[in-house]
Write an enzyme that holds these catalytic residues in place. Structure first.
Site, short mmCIF file in Angstrom:
data_model
loop_
_atom_site.label_atom_id
_atom_site.label_comp_id
_atom_site.label_asym_id
_atom_site.label_seq_id
_atom_site.Cartn_x
_atom_site.Cartn_y
_atom_site.Cartn_z
N PHE A 140 0.53 -1.15 -0.23
CA PHE A 140 0.33 0.37 -0.25
C PHE A 140 1.01 1.17 0.00
CE2 PHE A 140 -2.08 3.40 1.33
CZ PHE A 140 -3.50 3.24 0.92
N ASP A 225 9.52 2.54 1.69
CA ASP A 225 8.31 3.46 2.07
C ASP A 225 7.73 3.19 4.06
OD1 ASP A 225 5.60 4.53 3.32
OD2 ASP A 225 4.68 4.03 0.45
N LYS A 254 3.34 11.28 6.94
CA LYS A 254 2.35 10.85 8.46
C LYS A 254 2.65 12.04 9.34
CE LYS A 254 0.29 7.09 6.88
NZ LYS A 254 -1.18 6.95 6.18
C1 LIG Z 1 3.01 3.41 3.65
C2 LIG Z 1 1.83 4.23 3.11
N1 LIG Z 1 2.36 4.53 2.14
C3 LIG Z 1 1.22 5.96 1.43
C4 LIG Z 1 0.80 5.96 2.18
C5 LIG Z 1 -0.06 7.49 1.96
O1 LIG Z 1 -0.34 8.38 2.03
P1 LIG Z 1 -1.54 9.77 2.22
O2 LIG Z 1 -2.06 9.48 2.37
O3 LIG Z 1 -0.63 10.61 2.64
O4 LIG Z 1 -1.46 9.87 0.66
C6 LIG Z 1 0.31 5.08 3.05
C7 LIG Z 1 -1.75 5.73 4.39
O5 LIG Z 1 -1.91 5.08 4.36
C8 LIG Z 1 0.40 4.47 4.04
O6 LIG Z 1 0.41 3.50 4.53
#
Ligand SMILES: Cc1ncc(COP(=O)(O)O)c(C=O)c1O
Length: 396
Positions: A140, A225, A254
């Site tokens: 994700f 990520d 975040k």
């Molecule tokens: C591991 C990871 N990458 C990317 C994202 C996407 O972040 P955003 O919702 O700020 O676009 C999330 C969101 O939950 C995430 O958990």
């Protein structure tokens, strides 16, 4: 306004891309949030890791207000008196050479993909438009078109094509699969060091080290990520620290904004970000002074208030207690630090509602996994309170 009225208005005017639980939160402090009747809940979601420092942390609030009274935004066509200092501090915390500031997590992932492609064409001498980036199943990384194009979740993709090419999917946690997937056109490997929304999937011990070596040997960029694992969540500042390695590119977001303000960043340890030249990438709000001020203090309080160490300590306590809980509903306890998941032994559709009713704000991470991810400031007493409520519901 009455609860029913608020629900009606939200249902009528907000796009239906979420189906929220019917609990309306009006206030938050530390690990606690309150609904409109004043009922208190312990937040076990932490806005998916966006509020690691606890709700409305007073020092971050102070920085927000002070900066908001001074200067909130100035075009990147000009310089601000805070961006350089903040980028230096972010480089120090993450052990990076350079950072590029964005706003949301998905935007930062897109930025990293662009940078690694651009870098790869030169560094790896890949023919025009042939660059490949390897990704993992059950990932994700956000919701943009490019990102959902390499999701393995049908719900995220269906009806949104056509998608961007150039991505190759391998199983998560399988270093041999990475070796086999690398071709002369591969420029990078993107993954979450611990998969969050995929169900709190922890890779086998040694995996992060192995993929580090494979990427180094192949000359491709290892891209982590760390948007959800980042800044203390796993009991280490970044999840890469769990195996004492450094990715070439770390993507963070975040909790960088301390729960107050969206800010994300691509942090690079090699030349990847040097590949992006003036005008080739940008964002109106990326790196604005208000975001920088909030993020500086967000990082500072994590360090000064020993939140990483507390996440490690409280994570061990919670994991052990869940493992000893002897609930027929818990099949396994997954995760590390305060990024925990309870794998359920059976489909239990109303379990989250029961836990919420008992005073625990929870939701699922992937199918059949209850997320347990309170803010990193959770005390022993608060964790004990939460465990009692979990016991009441899970061990009936
Ligand atoms: C591991 C990871 N990458 C990317 C994202 C996407 O972040 P955003 O919702 O700020 O676009 C999330 C969101 O939950 C995430 O958990």
């Amino acid at each position: 306004m009455k609860l029913e009225e608020l629900l009606d208005i939200e249902n009528k005017y907000c796009a239906r891309n979420y189906i929220p639980a019917n609990v309306v939160i009006g206030k938050g402090r530390g690990v606690w949030v309150w609904d409109l009747d004043g009922k208190r809940y312990l937040d076990c979601v932490s806005a998916y890791g966006a509020v690691n420092q606890g709700h409305c942390h007073p020092k971050i609030l102070k920085s927000l207000v002070e900066q908001a009274e001074k200067l909130t935004i100035i075009s990147r066509a000009f310089r601000s008196d805070i961006i350089g200092t903040f980028c230096r501090e972010l480089c120090e915390v993450t052990g990076s050479r350079k950072v590029l500031l964005m706003n949301s997590g998905a935007e930062a992932v897109e930025t990293a993909l662009k940078a690694v492609r651009k870098w790869g064409y030169a560094a790896r001498k890949v023919p025009k438009d042939k660059a490949e980036i390897i990704v993992c199943a059950d990932n994700f990384h956000g919701r943009t078109i490019a990102i959902i194009g390499f999701s393995s979740v049908d719900l995220y993709r269906k009806g949104f094509g056509p998608f961007t090419g150039g991505f190759v999917t391998i199983p998560f946690g399988d270093a041999e699969a990475l070796k086999k997937a690398i071709t002369p056109n591969t420029v990078g490997f993107l993954l979450e060091p611990i998969q969050a929304e995929g169900g709190i999937n922890v890779p086998p011990a040694g995996y992060l080290k192995d993929i580090r070596s494979i990427c180094t040997e192949a000359g491709i960029a290892l891209m982590f990520d760390e948007i959800q694992t980042g800044f203390g969540r796993t009991g280490t500042m970044l999840a890469e620290d769990l195996e004492h390695i450094k990715a070439d590119v770390s993507i963070v977001g975040k909790s960088l904004g301390g729960g107050f303000y969206p800010i994300s960043a691509v942090c690079s340890r090699n030349e990847v970000l040097d590949a992006i030249g003036p005008g080739e990438h940008g964002s109106t709000f990326g790196g604005n002074p208000l975001a920088c001020a909030v993020a500086r203090t967000s990082l500072k309080v994590i360090q000064e208030e020993n939140m990483v160490e507390n996440a490690r300590k409280m994570g061990l306590v919670l994991k052990k207690e869940f493992e000893n809980m002897k609930s027929r509903l818990i099949k396994a306890v997954r995760g590390t630090g305060l990024m925990l998941g309870l794998e359920l032994s059976e489909e239990s559709p109303d379990l989250c509602a029961k836990l919420i009713d008992a005073g625990l704000l929870v939701n699922k991470a992937g199918k059949g996994v209850i997320r347990v991810a309170p803010p990193l400031v959770v005390s022993e007493e608060e964790a004990g309170w939460a465990l009692e409520r979990f016991r009441e519901v899970l061990c009936d």
